[in-house]
Write a protein that holds these residues in place. Structure first.
Motif, mmCIF file in Angstrom:
data_model
loop_
_atom_site.group_PDB
_atom_site.id
_atom_site.type_symbol
_atom_site.label_atom_id
_atom_site.label_comp_id
_atom_site.label_asym_id
_atom_site.label_seq_id
_atom_site.Cartn_x
_atom_site.Cartn_y
_atom_site.Cartn_z
ATOM 1 N N ALA A 245 0.813 -1.226 0.000
ATOM 2 C CA ALA A 245 0.000 0.000 0.000
ATOM 3 C C ALA A 245 0.844 1.273 0.000
ATOM 4 C CB ALA A 245 -0.921 0.003 1.217
ATOM 5 N N LYS A 246 0.308 2.296 -0.652
ATOM 6 C CA LYS A 246 0.946 3.618 -0.638
ATOM 7 C C LYS A 246 0.571 4.387 0.635
ATOM 8 C CE LYS A 246 0.709 3.899 -5.693
ATOM 9 N NZ LYS A 246 0.074 4.607 -6.842
ATOM 10 N N LYS A 247 -0.666 4.186 1.108
ATOM 11 C CA LYS A 247 -1.130 4.843 2.329
ATOM 12 C C LYS A 247 -1.737 3.802 3.257
ATOM 13 C CE LYS A 247 -2.385 9.298 0.149
ATOM 14 N NZ LYS A 247 -1.493 10.193 0.883
ATOM 15 N N SER B 45 1.530 6.869 6.706
ATOM 16 C CA SER B 45 0.690 6.208 7.701
ATOM 17 C C SER B 45 -0.053 7.261 8.499
ATOM 18 C CB SER B 45 1.570 5.356 8.625
ATOM 19 O OG SER B 45 0.847 4.928 9.753
ATOM 20 N N HIS B 46 -1.354 7.022 8.734
ATOM 21 C CA HIS B 46 -2.180 7.958 9.484
ATOM 22 C C HIS B 46 -3.042 7.196 10.482
ATOM 23 C CE1 HIS B 46 -1.210 11.090 6.528
ATOM 24 N NE2 HIS B 46 -1.426 10.167 5.610
ATOM 25 N N ALA B 47 -3.247 7.792 11.650
ATOM 26 C CA ALA B 47 -4.175 7.262 12.648
ATOM 27 C C ALA B 47 -5.298 8.267 12.823
ATOM 28 C CB ALA B 47 -3.457 7.027 13.974
ATOM 29 N N ILE B 48 -6.532 7.801 12.703
ATOM 30 C CA ILE B 48 -7.709 8.660 12.850
ATOM 31 C C ILE B 48 -8.527 8.150 14.025
ATOM 32 C CG2 ILE B 48 -9.872 9.427 11.781
ATOM 33 C CD1 ILE B 48 -8.480 9.206 9.070
ATOM 34 N N TYR B 49 -8.785 9.036 14.980
ATOM 35 C CA TYR B 49 -9.570 8.689 16.161
ATOM 36 C C TYR B 49 -10.929 9.382 16.078
ATOM 37 C CZ TYR B 49 -4.851 7.504 17.641
ATOM 38 O OH TYR B 49 -3.580 6.988 17.700
ATOM 39 N N LEU B 50 -11.950 8.688 16.509
ATOM 40 C CA LEU B 50 -13.317 9.174 16.357
ATOM 41 C C LEU B 50 -14.040 9.255 17.692
ATOM 42 C CD1 LEU B 50 -14.294 6.843 13.368
ATOM 43 C CD2 LEU B 50 -13.500 9.213 13.202
ATOM 44 N N PRO B 51 -14.930 10.242 17.838
ATOM 45 C CA PRO B 51 -15.849 10.237 18.977
ATOM 46 C C PRO B 51 -16.956 9.222 18.690
ATOM 47 C CG PRO B 51 -16.388 12.042 17.530
ATOM 48 C CD PRO B 51 -15.158 11.384 16.954
ATOM 49 N N MET B 52 -18.056 9.282 19.414
ATOM 50 C CA MET B 52 -19.162 8.378 19.118
ATOM 51 C C MET B 52 -19.678 8.634 17.708
ATOM 52 S SD MET B 52 -22.907 7.821 20.868
ATOM 53 C CE MET B 52 -23.689 8.993 19.761
ATOM 54 N N PHE C 106 -9.603 13.915 3.883
ATOM 55 C CA PHE C 106 -8.358 14.035 4.635
ATOM 56 C C PHE C 106 -7.201 13.414 3.856
ATOM 57 C CE2 PHE C 106 -5.333 12.113 7.643
ATOM 58 C CZ PHE C 106 -4.925 13.243 8.351
ATOM 59 N N LEU C 107 -7.452 12.263 3.237
ATOM 60 C CA LEU C 107 -6.384 11.566 2.525
ATOM 61 C C LEU C 107 -6.017 12.232 1.211
ATOM 62 C CD1 LEU C 107 -7.058 7.764 3.008
ATOM 63 C CD2 LEU C 107 -5.461 9.237 4.203
ATOM 64 N N ILE C 108 -7.015 12.655 0.444
ATOM 65 C CA ILE C 108 -6.697 13.215 -0.866
ATOM 66 C C ILE C 108 -6.025 14.577 -0.755
ATOM 67 C CG2 ILE C 108 -8.537 11.923 -2.008
ATOM 68 C CD1 ILE C 108 -10.175 14.489 -2.121
ATOM 69 N N ARG C 109 -6.104 15.207 0.411
ATOM 70 C CA ARG C 109 -5.402 16.473 0.616
ATOM 71 C C ARG C 109 -3.947 16.250 0.994
ATOM 72 N NH1 ARG C 109 -10.252 18.850 4.335
ATOM 73 N NH2 ARG C 109 -11.712 19.338 2.654
ATOM 74 N N VAL D 108 -0.049 16.060 6.175
ATOM 75 C CA VAL D 108 1.215 15.533 6.688
ATOM 76 C C VAL D 108 1.094 15.047 8.126
ATOM 77 C CG1 VAL D 108 2.610 16.932 5.146
ATOM 78 C CG2 VAL D 108 1.951 17.853 7.367
ATOM 79 N N VAL D 109 0.061 15.507 8.849
ATOM 80 C CA VAL D 109 -0.100 15.094 10.242
ATOM 81 C C VAL D 109 -0.399 13.597 10.290
ATOM 82 C CG1 VAL D 109 -2.557 15.671 10.231
ATOM 83 C CG2 VAL D 109 -1.330 15.556 12.393
#
Length: 253
Positions: free
Chosen positions: A95-97, A129-136, A184-187, A190-191
């Motif tokens: 994978a690239k991402k 690599s990205h980590a995305i955290y979500l509320p409910m 978020f990904l297509i932009r 860098v975070v």
């Protein structure tokens, strides 16, 4: 431009919505589940999206071609068999991402799995690599243990409404989450770690009022407070989101 993607956890609430959104964008999506032993709910979800030409369910879990993005929807990772872990690491190698998605309540689990995957990969130029955290997250296919699901189930079964509390500070509609992940990904942000937040500061207040819930004050863990916040546009009103969840639950019952 994203042309193909793998969604691991395609029968989780967010994974399913992400599959639907990517399909609508004409991205070729391969959906995987955490365990080969699927329950009736998982089978029903895969049947719903399996008719689309842009979706396929891969059973052997091996990929040789390059993949634009692999999404790990981790909230049901407890179903993962240890013997399958190597296959998911091998998958990441193509994978690239890499995108690791979970509730912020499972931040430690997310971090452990992400570190495990990354430690097994050789250094690859251009891979992010990205980590995305979500509320409910509410909406169709919400987990049965969540307060919104329980309240709507009471309503549909015509049971007396019981006092019910919610232990969240923020809420997002699942389709808004899927769209925000894609954007978020297509932009090419860098975070590496972000906490999604509703851009409507009154969203939780509106949800509580609409469903007659009680809000319990909670304190975010210190590690969550340090994470970069990413505002998610609320494309659907709270009432619209609740109605979508109500309709899906009614259809299932």
């Amino acid at each position: 431009m994203m042309k193909n993607a793998v969604v691991l956890g395609a029968t989780t609430q967010v994974g399913f919505a992400l599959c639907q959104y990517l399909i609508d964008k004409e991205v070729e999506v391969t959906g995987l589940v955490w365990s080969e032993k699927m329950d009736g709910k998982s089978e029903e979800m895969l049947m719903e999206i399996g008719r689309n030409a842009f979706f396929s369910s891969q059973s052997d879990r091996f990929f040789n071609q390059s993949i634009d993005a692999v999404f790990y929807c981790l909230d049901e990772i407890d179903k993962l068999d240890e013997k399958e872990q190597k296959q998911y690491v091998d998958l990441a190698g193509n994978a690239k991402k890499l995108v690791f998605i979970s509730s912020y309540r499972k931040i430690s689990l997310n971090g452990e799995f992400r570190q495990h995957v990354m430690s097994m990969l050789p250094g690859r130029q251009g891979q992010s690599s990205h980590a995305i955290y979500l509320p409910m997250v509410y909406g169709p296919w919400q987990h049965e243990e969540e307060s919104v699901h329980k309240r709507l189930l009471e309503e549909l079964e015509q049971k007396k409404s019981e006092p019910m509390a919610i232990k969240e500070h923020d809420v997002l509609f699942v389709e808004d989450v899927a769209e925000a992940i894609f954007n978020f990904l297509i932009r090419d942000e860098v975070v590496s770690e972000v906490l999604f937040e509703n851009d409507n500061p009154k969203a939780m207040e509106e949800l509580i009022k609409e469903l007659n819930l009680t809000c319990l004050t909670i304190v975010e863990p210190a590690e969550v407070q340090k994470i970069t916040k990413y505002k998610v546009p609320q494309q659907h009103t709270i009432k619209e989101g609740i109605q979508a969840q109500r309709d899906q639950l009614y259809h299932r019952l």
